[in-house]
Scaffold this active site. Sequence first.
Site, short mmCIF file in Angstrom:
data_model
loop_
_atom_site.label_atom_id
_atom_site.label_comp_id
_atom_site.label_asym_id
_atom_site.label_seq_id
_atom_site.Cartn_x
_atom_site.Cartn_y
_atom_site.Cartn_z
N CYS A 80 0.84 -1.20 0.00
CA CYS A 80 0.00 0.00 0.00
C CYS A 80 0.87 1.24 0.00
CB CYS A 80 -0.85 0.03 1.26
SG CYS A 80 0.19 0.12 2.72
N CYS A 83 3.59 1.66 2.72
CA CYS A 83 4.85 0.97 2.51
C CYS A 83 5.78 1.82 1.66
CB CYS A 83 4.62 -0.37 1.79
SG CYS A 83 3.61 -1.53 2.71
N ASP A 487 -6.49 -25.55 -22.37
CA ASP A 487 -5.60 -26.25 -21.48
C ASP A 487 -6.45 -26.72 -20.30
OD1 ASP A 487 -3.25 -25.36 -19.00
OD2 ASP A 487 -3.13 -27.09 -20.33
N ASP A 668 -2.83 -21.14 -19.20
CA ASP A 668 -2.40 -20.27 -18.10
C ASP A 668 -0.99 -20.49 -17.59
OD1 ASP A 668 -3.20 -21.52 -14.84
OD2 ASP A 668 -2.53 -22.58 -16.61
N ASP A 672 2.07 -23.93 -21.50
CA ASP A 672 1.37 -23.73 -22.76
C ASP A 672 1.85 -22.53 -23.55
OD1 ASP A 672 -1.77 -24.00 -21.06
OD2 ASP A 672 -0.07 -22.77 -20.45
#
Lengths: 773, 77
Positions: A80, A83, A487, A668, A672
């Site tokens: 955030c 930080c 996939d 994903d 692939d």
Amino acid sequence: MIEDEGKYFCCKGCQGVYHLLREDGLDSFYKKKGSVKLTPVKERTRDLAKFDLEGFHKKYVTKDSDGFNEVSLIIEHIHCAACVWLNEKILHQTDGIIEASINYTDHKAKIVWDPQKIKLSQIIEKIQAIGYDAYAYDPKVAEEKILKQRKEYYIRLAVAIFTSMNIMWLAIAKYFGFFSGMEKDVKFVISFAEFVLATPTLFYSGWVFYRGAYYGLKNKVVGMDMLVASGASLIYLYSIYVLFSGIGETYFDSVVMIITFILVGKYLEVLSKKGVSDSLDSLRTDIPEDVTILVDGKEKTITALEVQIGDKIIIKPGDLAVVDGVVQSGEGSIDESNLTGESQPVLKSKGDTIISGTTSIDSTLVYEATKNFENSTLNSLTTLLEESQNKKPQIQETATKLSRYFSVTILSIAFATFLGWYLYGVGFEKSFIIAVSVIIIACPCALALATPVATLVGLSAAYKKGVLFKEARHIETIAKTKVLLLDKTGTITYGKPQVVEAMEFKEFDKRVLNRMLQSSKHPISQGVAQYLNSDEVVELEEFSAIEAKGLKAKYKGKTYVGGSANYLKELGYRIDKEYERSHFIFGCDGELLAEYQLEDQIKEGVKESLQKIATLGLKPVMVTGDNKKVALAVAKEVGIKECYYEQTPQDKAKVVERFGGGVLMVGDGVNDSLALSYADIACVMGSGADVSIKVSDVILLHDNMKNLVDAIMIGKTTYGFIKQNLALSLIYNALTIPLAIAGFIIPLVAAASMSLSSLIVVGNSMRIQLKHR
Amino acid sequence: MDTNTLVLMISVSLFLGALGLVAFIWGLKTGQFDDQEKMMKGVLFDGEEELNDAANKERKKKERQAQKMDGIVEKDK
């Protein structure tokens, strides 16, 4: 939980950070961060000396104008704004650091420091001390170029829009004046003001089109840019003539509108290209730079590129293997999901191969390198990906094809018209005006707008539904696909084994089980932990994770074990059941307490989405690296008839090639990526590996099949509208050009009808939004 | 209407507008719009403390530059 002066910490790391911050007077950080949760500080054993090496500096560090060092870093674990604030503050308070600015959005930091006062490794140490981490990246690669390009476009666009808006209020005065009468000198003043506004727009903002037309001409192609450039220029020149001769009407407003509108379309395309290179930068740094090898029994750290065949490499729990090799000693579970999509870890022992790109889950192994980094699987996959980007079929937009002939034809017709009338004897002025009317009315703004506007609307409608088309032409490609290649792991299924059946034989303290599970990174442990869904834990007296077998712990004198049925049987437990699925059995001191059976579940809505996709005219096909039984079972469940199982990444790519064209592939993982790059359209779910995001043409942010259905539908609709728009603009031209040639149209009417045609095209495109609300 | 008035009005309006445009482009070029989050969240960290920090940063930079200049002069000697 550690207690310290009334404050509670989860571990010594966080406690250490708190004291450090308090010393520096920065404990307001905890208030600032609000309700954002922090992660505990992890042990960092990375060798920081490399940050001071000359080779490192040559690559990543530059000298700024004052002679100080400058480096670009990516800061990890930022959650955030607080930080960012903390890091900036700590760095600024450090002696020797001149400037430290961190970007809130992508966590990239620019640090300027005096090398005589502080070393880069010390700076990194500081960042690590407060619980963050940093690694370098080379900002010159692609990103800066794209950023600059984007800014340039934006500035041109801003100028164009500014002038458009101002010209319009001037033009409206003239429109009214046309009907109610306006004095010549008033008209001149306004027209002159329009001229002043139009000039920078045409030459500065419109420079994009001149440049495009020029390069087109160099390659003997007359394209869209040429049309826009010539049309706009002619109108501009004619308007100047009108301005000073006082005869006729000026059309500066049209010039500016054309430029603005088309520039918007181009800008949006440039925008989408940037998001990609951000992920690319983080990917490059995901591949670890250093490797630990055994030299004469001692550990030594070298860079990935220095690894030679025969080197004995040590990988510890959580480490990524960087080169291919064969196990020499040690035994453990390797997570190969990156490569094969298999959610089940594979047990490797002496003599088994380790493939680069896989991760060691819970044990330390020593393996001998059989290839160096350049030739290892991980690197060659990445390189193949980068190169295969060019294998994509280039599908030209239909409008550009048309416009090639269009503009040349129009110019010749106009010239012929001019000659015709001149020779007919009406005089230069009239002939010129008629010829100009022909050009203006034929000006393909409707044609030029047909595709961009429909695309624009289509792109934004898609974005609202969580679909990101990386380039406008992918809309056309996706509309033409015939085969949908899917996939399995991560696309059809979640890729995370989840508990489907749980049985508790006796009451027991779940906190013990919870604590044991949380200490294991094994996907099955995580699946059971997720099922238990609790944060309650207790401190265990003893704990050990046994590779590929299970977990063992001691609590209050009792010995708890959990893991595979085989493991518990080894320890003397009586288990009669045969388990077909992945499972986790939990027992204590010889007694069975619970059993959990897990499955990698099929994502919600997949079956329905596939049915919908079939109605859109695509054939669904499945490819997976998983075994036959599981693959066929899943295929049957979702209704896919064609299924290829046990495919390696290269096999998957071959499947794509065999279809020959019109392939939309959805995946994903890194396994692939190669196939994705071969497909006509590559589609990745939003949370996939960064490499896939780079290769994909369409990114599905909602990470589900319904998203995909939307993508295809929007693509088809938009493409349909593009064709409609093109038809409309062609009909418009077909009707009006003959009229203009015959001399029935004066430039004023020509310009008005040109704007009208543009409006019709835009209005029609808006209907896309209505269809996809 | 007197055309002189018209000329004046148009020039002034366009000039003011142009000022706005120039300011916007300046902001773009100096990178003020680059970081969307910083634009929004940066407002929260805007107290006296931050002002002092910013002043200190500038001062440190000037000091360093002056030292560097001295350093170079020293070397040349």
